[in-house]
Write a protein that holds these residues in place. Structure first.
Motif, short mmCIF file in Angstrom:
data_model
loop_
_atom_site.label_atom_id
_atom_site.label_comp_id
_atom_site.label_asym_id
_atom_site.label_seq_id
_atom_site.Cartn_x
_atom_site.Cartn_y
_atom_site.Cartn_z
N ILE A 30 0.82 -1.21 0.00
CA ILE A 30 0.00 0.00 0.00
C ILE A 30 0.86 1.26 0.00
O ILE A 30 0.42 2.33 -0.44
CB ILE A 30 -0.96 -0.02 1.21
CG1 ILE A 30 -2.01 -1.11 1.01
CG2 ILE A 30 -1.65 1.32 1.41
CD1 ILE A 30 -2.97 -1.28 2.16
N LYS A 31 2.09 1.15 0.45
CA LYS A 31 2.99 2.31 0.48
C LYS A 31 3.74 2.49 -0.84
O LYS A 31 4.53 3.42 -0.98
CB LYS A 31 3.99 2.15 1.62
CG LYS A 31 3.34 2.14 3.00
CD LYS A 31 4.38 2.00 4.10
CE LYS A 31 3.71 1.99 5.47
NZ LYS A 31 4.71 1.84 6.56
N ASN A 32 3.48 1.62 -1.79
CA ASN A 32 4.19 1.70 -3.07
C ASN A 32 3.21 1.44 -4.22
O ASN A 32 3.40 0.55 -5.04
CB ASN A 32 5.33 0.68 -3.09
CG ASN A 32 6.28 0.91 -4.26
OD1 ASN A 32 6.32 2.00 -4.83
ND2 ASN A 32 7.03 -0.12 -4.61
N ILE A 33 2.15 2.25 -4.28
CA ILE A 33 1.08 2.01 -5.25
C ILE A 33 1.51 2.32 -6.68
O ILE A 33 0.83 1.93 -7.63
CB ILE A 33 -0.17 2.83 -4.90
CG1 ILE A 33 0.14 4.33 -4.89
CG2 ILE A 33 -0.76 2.39 -3.57
CD1 ILE A 33 -1.08 5.20 -4.70
N GLN A 34 2.64 3.00 -6.84
CA GLN A 34 3.10 3.34 -8.18
C GLN A 34 3.39 2.10 -9.02
O GLN A 34 3.35 2.15 -10.25
CB GLN A 34 4.36 4.22 -8.12
CG GLN A 34 4.14 5.61 -7.54
CD GLN A 34 4.10 5.61 -6.02
OE1 GLN A 34 4.37 4.59 -5.38
NE2 GLN A 34 3.78 6.76 -5.44
N VAL A 35 3.70 0.99 -8.36
CA VAL A 35 4.05 -0.23 -9.10
C VAL A 35 2.89 -1.22 -9.15
O VAL A 35 3.06 -2.34 -9.62
CB VAL A 35 5.29 -0.91 -8.46
CG1 VAL A 35 6.49 0.02 -8.52
CG2 VAL A 35 5.01 -1.35 -7.03
N TRP A 36 1.71 -0.81 -8.70
CA TRP A 36 0.57 -1.71 -8.77
C TRP A 36 0.20 -1.98 -10.23
O TRP A 36 0.34 -1.11 -11.09
CB TRP A 36 -0.63 -1.10 -8.04
CG TRP A 36 -0.54 -1.18 -6.54
CD1 TRP A 36 0.59 -1.39 -5.80
CD2 TRP A 36 -1.61 -1.02 -5.62
NE1 TRP A 36 0.29 -1.37 -4.46
CE2 TRP A 36 -1.06 -1.15 -4.32
CE3 TRP A 36 -2.97 -0.77 -5.75
CZ2 TRP A 36 -1.84 -1.05 -3.17
CZ3 TRP A 36 -3.75 -0.67 -4.60
CH2 TRP A 36 -3.19 -0.81 -3.33
#
Length: 336
Positions: A316-322
């Protein structure tokens, strides 16, 4: 130790039992088709009184004929047992979805449809809610499995094609089709953006705006313009699910960036029913930080976790790579 033949036999038995249980549960809950239609046809007094359905909700009457000529076809058989019918747009107008269908050879988003079918087989008590049904690929396969399907689609040419496909398959007792756009407010008219290469999958104009600008709403629909669509809230569909005896459902949500708008007034669906998996498109909504925050807060406070379709937990702290598509899952439920 199990031999290979015994293992295959056990898997086959498990598969068949899942189908039979699903059909049994579904058939026990099916209301007589003519009776149900009389309760849910828009404009009839009994609809709003008996089921307390909002007057904004437009339920399609499958008893009415469709006076349009569509290209319709039988679909590819999936998991050795399940096929149905779809009615497509001209490929030059709908490259992505309609263009993917080659009768018994290929369908649109086959991997996703198989994923949903396997989930429904794994959980025989669950039905299916198709939010953003397009021309009905997921809807028709889930109904072929014997489950009740609540399909929501706002674009009239798509709705007409689902209507015809349901009639061809004679499954009107398993499908309720809603012709509305899901939004945070009910009874408004919003405009769809025109996409000449993807006629079946337009987004609401308001999706592209950073805030909900009231200048994008209209007082009433202008004639038969399919690009002006009437809104409802997700919560307004609760009476239909109750009327059909639904206890829980798998949700597929693909509404071109409107996901947060739909859930802003959709908490009752998650509070009143067992919704263990939500398959969601993330491609467009990811561009709007406020909407992303709302969605993450909405799901995490209900103990959902985001995962890839390979069941990898997303940070959740790295949504850019979702990824462009993902699953929200609850408890020990798996979407892979």
């Amino acid at each position: 130790m199990l031999t290979k033949d015994k293992l295959i036999l056990l898997l086959l038995i498990h598969f068949i039992v899942g189908i039979l249980v699903g059909l049994f549960v579904s058939n026990k809950r099916v209301i007589n088709e003519s009776y149900y239609s009389s309760l849910t046809i828009p404009g009839k007094q009994s609809t709003e009184t008996s089921l307390s359905i909002s007057s904004s909700v437009k339920i399609i009457d499958f008893n009415k004929s469709i006076n349009e000529n569509f290209t319709c076809m039988k679909t590819k058989t999936l998991l050795h047992f399940f096929n149905s019918s779809v009615c497509i747009h001209g490929v030059h107008k709908d490259v992505a979805v309609s263009g993917a269908f080659r009768e018994s050879l290929s369908i649109w988003d086959e991997e996703g449809v198989i994923r949903i079918l396997r989930l429904l087989l794994r959980y025989p008590h669950l039905d299916f809610i198709d939010i953003g049904a397009n021309i009905g690929t997921y809807t028709m396969y889930a109904a072929a499995l014997g489950r009740f399907v609540l399909a929501i689609e706002c674009f009239a040419p798509n709705v007409d094609r689902i209507h015809r496909a349901v009639q061809l398959e004679n499954i009107s007792n398993r499908v309720v089709l809603i012709q509305n756009a899901l939004y945070s407010h009910s009874g408004q008219y919003l405009r769809l953006a025109l996409d000449t290469n993807n006629i079946g999958g337009q987004e609401l104009d308001i999706v592209k705006k950073p805030t909900n600008n009231q200048n994008t709403t209209y007082n009433q629909s202008k004639g038969n313009d399919p690009y002006l669509v009437k809104t409802i809230t997700l919560n307004e569909l609760v009476p239909i699910l109750h009327a059909r005896g639904v206890r829980g459902a798998i949700i597929k949500m693909d509404i071109e960036g409107s996901e947060s708008f739909a859930l802003e007034s959709g908490s009752q669906i998650f509070d009143l029913f067992d919704i263990p998996v939500v398959q969601m498109e993330w491609l467009k909504v990811r561009s709007f930080p406020d909407r992303v925050k709302f969605l993450i807060d909405f799901f995490t406070k209900r103990n959902y976790v985001p995962k890839t379709f390979q069941c990898q937990l997303l940070d959740i702290k790295n949504i850019q790579v979702w990824p462009n598509d993902l699953c929200w899952t609850k408890g020990n439920t798996s979407c892979c």
